[in-house]
Design an enzyme around this catalytic site. Structure first.
Site: not given
Ligand code: GUN
Length: 294
Positions: A53, A97, A120
């Site tokens: 990211k 995350q 998100d």
């Molecule tokens: N862990 C697995 N998928 C995601 C996601 O789309 N966003 C976040 N913040 N954590 C995750």
């Protein structure tokens, strides 16, 4: 000929457009958009995702930051850190995350993020806006990324029967809301299937577009899909692969080899939906940034 819906190709094309917009803002003297990711602990997959990211942010000219905390940080301390970031005008998007260590409530942490920075799209306010069809909420990143992938390859959901397997809050449920919305990416008739669905194949065989997000590698077989359907595989499970140095590889929820021959288009795993999740996140960050200027 089956079309491979390559997420790396679509993501690269969309990110070039995002980078051009960022360059315009910078030319006008504005700071770049800024996304911050919070990472708690040392989970290997999470570290990889957060790293990807950050790199994606930098590639489009954003500032990408990672704040790391030890796995034993208290829930209160983590929420205090989030509240500080909420107040920081120089940060546009904030993600935490997941998964988090067991002693921390993912729900409390997710809801502590300011909805306007929740790139998100997990906050109740953003989910609520999505459910009501309001256009000003932040869309959930993975489902949004999937709609961008479909748009890139000219797959229009309008009037189609979309069947989704999996009702998670991250993918299945918000995906059903996005694709049934009265919006350019929506207007589909959506069936949301899950672990309690009886005769799952009855539904999947009716799907013009089948979206699979249940986390069971190789679950969807050729006999479960309609000839000519479009298949979107959101599964990413690490399975053992002794031929690789790492000892594992990613496998989707669809039995790719058998399904491939029968369908008109399919996403590979990896390099299908994965890069589009990050693209959805980047797009959301750009959108919340731009909203500050109007
Ligand atoms: N862990 C697995 N998928 C995601 C996601 O789309 N966003 C976040 N913040 N954590 C995750």
């Amino acid at each position: 000929m089956t079309l491979i819906l390559d997420g790396t190709v679509a993501a690269a094309s969309i990110r070039i457009q995002i980078a051009a917009q960022v360059a315009e803002f910078k030319k006008k003297g504005h700071r770049p958009p800024c996304l911050i990711a919070i990472l708690v602990g040392e989970d290997g997959a999470s570290m990889t995702y957060v790293g990807a990211k950050k790199i994606a942010c930098e590639e489009v000219g954003f500032t990408g930051k990672v704040r790391r905390f030890r796995a034993d940080i208290s829930e209160n301390d983590l929420i205090s850190e989030i509240q500080k970031i909420n107040l920081d005008d120089a940060i546009d998007g904030l993600i935490v995350q997941l998964p988090l260590p067991k002693h921390i409530s993912e729900e409390k942490v997710t809801q502590a993020i300011l909805p306007q920075k929740d790139v998100d799209g997990f906050h109740y306010i953003n989910m609520g806006k999505l459910a009501k069809g309001a256009s000003d909420g932040v869309k959930p990143a993975t489902p949004y990324g999937i709609t961008l992938l479909m748009k890139h390859y000219g797959i229009d959901a309008h009037g189609k029967h979309v069947v989704i397997i999996g009702r998670s809050n991250i993918v299945g449920r918000p995906m059903s809301l996005l694709l049934s919305a009265a919006a350019p990416y929506g207007n589909a008739s959506v069936t949301l299937c899950h672990s309690r669905t009886k005769d799952l194949s009855f539904f999947t065989k009716m799907a013009d577009i089948l979206i699979v997000a249940l986390g069971k590698p190789g679950f969807v077989k050729a006999e479960m899909v309609k000839e000519g359907a479009v298949i979107i595989d959101v599964g990413t499970t690490r399975v053992e692969d002794t031929s690789r140095k790492s000892g594992w590889r990613l496998k989707g929820d669809v039995d790719f080899e058998s399904v491939f021959e029968k369908v008109s288009a399919i996403t590979p795993v990896p390099k299908g939906v994965g890069p589009m999740t990050i693209t959805g996140l980047i797009m959301n960050t750009l959108e919340v940034y731009k909203a500050k200027f109007v």
